[in-house]
Scaffold this motif. Sequence first.
Motif, PDB file in Angstrom:
ATOM      1  N   ALA A   6      10.738  21.199 -10.866  1.00 27.01           N
ATOM      2  CA  ALA A   6      10.440  20.761  -9.280  1.00 27.01           C
ATOM      3  C   ALA A   6       9.423  19.768  -9.021  1.00 27.01           C
ATOM      4  CB  ALA A   6      10.236  22.030  -8.414  1.00 27.01           C
ATOM      5  N   ARG A   7       8.404  19.747  -9.962  1.00 26.29           N
ATOM      6  CA  ARG A   7       7.424  18.625  -9.857  1.00 26.29           C
ATOM      7  C   ARG A   7       7.660  17.568 -10.576  1.00 26.29           C
ATOM      8  NH1 ARG A   7       2.419  20.973 -11.928  1.00 26.29           N
ATOM      9  NH2 ARG A   7       3.412  21.383 -13.793  1.00 26.29           N
ATOM     10  N   GLY A   8       8.633  17.436 -11.416  1.00 28.79           N
ATOM     11  CA  GLY A   8       8.905  16.302 -12.538  1.00 28.79           C
ATOM     12  C   GLY A   8       9.087  15.126 -11.702  1.00 28.79           C
ATOM     13  N   ASP A   9       9.625  15.044 -10.554  1.00 27.43           N
ATOM     14  CA  ASP A   9       9.873  13.660  -9.879  1.00 27.43           C
ATOM     15  C   ASP A   9       8.623  13.116  -9.233  1.00 27.43           C
ATOM     16  OD1 ASP A   9      12.521  13.828 -10.775  1.00 27.43           O
ATOM     17  OD2 ASP A   9      13.272  14.553  -9.083  1.00 27.43           O
ATOM     18  N   GLN A  10       7.607  13.982  -9.236  1.00 26.71           N
ATOM     19  CA  GLN A  10       6.480  13.566  -8.501  1.00 26.71           C
ATOM     20  C   GLN A  10       5.269  12.864  -9.287  1.00 26.71           C
ATOM     21  OE1 GLN A  10       5.161  16.796  -5.993  1.00 26.71           O
ATOM     22  NE2 GLN A  10       7.190  17.502  -5.521  1.00 26.71           N
ATOM     23  N   TRP A  11       5.384  12.359 -10.296  1.00 27.57           N
ATOM     24  CA  TRP A  11       4.072  11.934 -10.992  1.00 27.57           C
ATOM     25  C   TRP A  11       4.860  10.567 -11.810  1.00 27.57           C
ATOM     26  CZ3 TRP A  11       3.980  11.400 -16.488  1.00 27.57           C
ATOM     27  CH2 TRP A  11       4.744  12.029 -17.284  1.00 27.57           C
ATOM     28  N   THR A  12       3.704   9.732 -12.175  1.00 28.02           N
ATOM     29  CA  THR A  12       4.107   8.591 -12.599  1.00 28.02           C
ATOM     30  C   THR A  12       2.993   8.256 -13.761  1.00 28.02           C
ATOM     31  OG1 THR A  12       3.078   7.154 -11.320  1.00 28.02           O
ATOM     32  CG2 THR A  12       5.480   7.546 -11.096  1.00 28.02           C
ATOM     33  N   PHE A  13       3.196   7.519 -14.913  1.00 35.87           N
ATOM     34  CA  PHE A  13       2.323   7.235 -15.607  1.00 35.87           C
ATOM     35  C   PHE A  13       1.055   6.115 -15.424  1.00 35.87           C
ATOM     36  CE2 PHE A  13       5.448   8.566 -18.687  1.00 35.87           C
ATOM     37  CZ  PHE A  13       4.694   9.549 -19.587  1.00 35.87           C
ATOM     38  N   LEU A  14       1.532   5.190 -14.251  1.00 25.88           N
ATOM     39  CA  LEU A  14       0.291   4.257 -13.779  1.00 25.88           C
ATOM     40  C   LEU A  14       0.140   4.690 -12.688  1.00 25.88           C
ATOM     41  CD1 LEU A  14       2.296   0.929 -14.817  1.00 25.88           C
ATOM     42  CD2 LEU A  14       0.589   2.071 -15.861  1.00 25.88           C
ATOM     43  N   THR A  15      -1.224   4.369 -12.347  1.00 24.70           N
ATOM     44  CA  THR A  15      -1.840   4.527 -11.265  1.00 24.70           C
ATOM     45  C   THR A  15      -1.450   3.263 -10.205  1.00 24.70           C
ATOM     46  OG1 THR A  15      -3.950   3.480 -11.522  1.00 24.70           O
ATOM     47  CG2 THR A  15      -3.984   5.751 -12.068  1.00 24.70           C
ATOM     48  N   ASN A  16      -1.924   3.669  -8.823  1.00 22.56           N
ATOM     49  CA  ASN A  16      -1.609   2.656  -7.729  1.00 22.56           C
ATOM     50  C   ASN A  16      -2.493   1.674  -8.002  1.00 22.56           C
ATOM     51  OD1 ASN A  16       0.544   3.700  -6.657  1.00 22.56           O
ATOM     52  ND2 ASN A  16      -0.777   4.711  -4.843  1.00 22.56           N
ATOM     53  N   HIS A  17      -3.697   1.607  -8.727  1.00 21.54           N
ATOM     54  CA  HIS A  17      -4.625   0.422  -9.060  1.00 21.54           C
ATOM     55  C   HIS A  17      -4.148  -0.544 -10.004  1.00 21.54           C
ATOM     56  CE1 HIS A  17      -7.448   2.725  -6.585  1.00 21.54           C
ATOM     57  NE2 HIS A  17      -8.444   1.916  -7.077  1.00 21.54           N
ATOM     58  N   GLY A  38       6.119  -3.483  -2.366  1.00 21.64           N
ATOM     59  CA  GLY A  38       6.832  -3.619  -3.496  1.00 21.64           C
ATOM     60  C   GLY A  38       6.475  -2.413  -4.276  1.00 21.64           C
ATOM     61  N   ILE A  39       5.440  -1.955  -3.990  1.00 20.49           N
ATOM     62  CA  ILE A  39       4.686  -0.658  -4.598  1.00 20.49           C
ATOM     63  C   ILE A  39       5.200   0.579  -3.783  1.00 20.49           C
ATOM     64  CG2 ILE A  39       2.843   0.920  -5.263  1.00 20.49           C
ATOM     65  CD1 ILE A  39       1.384  -1.912  -6.022  1.00 20.49           C
ATOM     66  N   GLY A  40       5.201   0.650  -2.388  1.00 23.28           N
ATOM     67  CA  GLY A  40       5.454   1.479  -1.423  1.00 23.28           C
ATOM     68  C   GLY A  40       4.325   2.324  -0.921  1.00 23.28           C
ATOM     69  N   ILE A  41       3.318   1.642  -0.895  1.00 19.54           N
ATOM     70  CA  ILE A  41       2.175   2.260  -0.111  1.00 19.54           C
ATOM     71  C   ILE A  41       1.750   1.425   1.221  1.00 19.54           C
ATOM     72  CG2 ILE A  41       1.287   3.274  -2.468  1.00 19.54           C
ATOM     73  CD1 ILE A  41      -0.714   0.966  -2.870  1.00 19.54           C
ATOM     74  N   THR A  42       0.845   1.802   1.857  1.00 14.94           N
ATOM     75  CA  THR A  42       0.440   1.040   2.792  1.00 14.94           C
ATOM     76  C   THR A  42      -0.325  -0.145   2.643  1.00 14.94           C
ATOM     77  OG1 THR A  42      -1.476   2.279   3.160  1.00 14.94           O
ATOM     78  CG2 THR A  42       0.316   3.091   4.269  1.00 14.94           C
ATOM     79  N   GLU A  43      -0.260  -1.135   3.388  1.00  9.74           N
ATOM     80  CA  GLU A  43      -1.294  -2.361   3.224  1.00  9.74           C
ATOM     81  C   GLU A  43      -2.636  -1.838   3.235  1.00  9.74           C
ATOM     82  OE1 GLU A  43      -1.880  -6.705   5.086  1.00  9.74           O
ATOM     83  OE2 GLU A  43      -0.103  -5.659   5.805  1.00  9.74           O
ATOM     84  N   ARG A  44      -3.053  -1.055   4.017  1.00 11.54           N
ATOM     85  CA  ARG A  44      -4.516  -0.584   4.122  1.00 11.54           C
ATOM     86  C   ARG A  44      -4.946   0.094   2.691  1.00 11.54           C
ATOM     87  NH1 ARG A  44      -9.368  -1.567   4.677  1.00 11.54           N
ATOM     88  NH2 ARG A  44     -10.525   0.293   4.935  1.00 11.54           N
ATOM     89  N   ALA A  45      -4.024   0.702   2.025  1.00 12.31           N
ATOM     90  CA  ALA A  45      -4.209   1.299   0.725  1.00 12.31           C
ATOM     91  C   ALA A  45      -4.269   0.185  -0.301  1.00 12.31           C
ATOM     92  CB  ALA A  45      -3.010   2.323   0.188  1.00 12.31           C
ATOM     93  N   VAL A  46      -3.586  -0.656  -0.256  1.00  9.38           N
ATOM     94  CA  VAL A  46      -3.799  -1.864  -1.309  1.00  9.38           C
ATOM     95  C   VAL A  46      -5.021  -2.780  -0.874  1.00  9.38           C
ATOM     96  CG1 VAL A  46      -2.618  -4.066  -1.814  1.00  9.38           C
ATOM     97  CG2 VAL A  46      -1.292  -2.374  -1.513  1.00  9.38           C
ATOM     98  N   GLN A  47      -5.521  -2.893   0.307  1.00  3.65           N
ATOM     99  CA  GLN A  47      -6.813  -3.549   0.680  1.00  3.65           C
ATOM    100  C   GLN A  47      -7.970  -2.510  -0.041  1.00  3.65           C
ATOM    101  OE1 GLN A  47      -6.792  -3.402   4.792  1.00  3.65           O
ATOM    102  NE2 GLN A  47      -5.686  -5.294   5.069  1.00  3.65           N
ATOM    103  N   ILE A  48      -7.914  -1.348   0.068  1.00  6.10           N
ATOM    104  CA  ILE A  48      -9.069  -0.530  -0.380  1.00  6.10           C
ATOM    105  C   ILE A  48      -8.975  -0.761  -2.064  1.00  6.10           C
ATOM    106  CG2 ILE A  48      -9.569   1.905  -0.949  1.00  6.10           C
ATOM    107  CD1 ILE A  48      -8.537   2.650   1.994  1.00  6.10           C
TER     108      ILE A  48
END
Length: 115
Positions: A6-17, A38-48
């Motif tokens: 149930a949790r297996g699809d929710q984690w990845t090896f690389l962080t958004n950073h 491309g990453i699937g996060i908000t533009e504001r998150a990328v700015q941060i």
Amino acid sequence: MASSSARGDQWTFLTNHARVLLWIARDPEVRLRDIAAGIGITERAVQIIVADLEAAGYLTRTRVGRRNRYTIDDSVALRHPAEADHPVGDLLGAFLHREDTPDAEPAEPEAAARA
């Protein structure tokens, strides 16, 4: 107890950073909105994230006309103590295909036979 499937699809090896840094390494003039899409996060998150990476010394931002150009310092050490003896360039090198480095030339059969 929740099953691991149930949790297996929710984690990845690389962080958004790491993902943002890889996008910038591939294209130093990339727009933040393109990274976000491309990453699937908000533009504001990328700015941060870009601000975090800049503050930590991993990249510098230079204004070129109406756009930004990013330069990565691949000699800066990774942040976690377990990886601190590795520069971020090692991570980038593991994920990026270096087209600027020539492929190794195959040895000539005659030279190999003489060796």
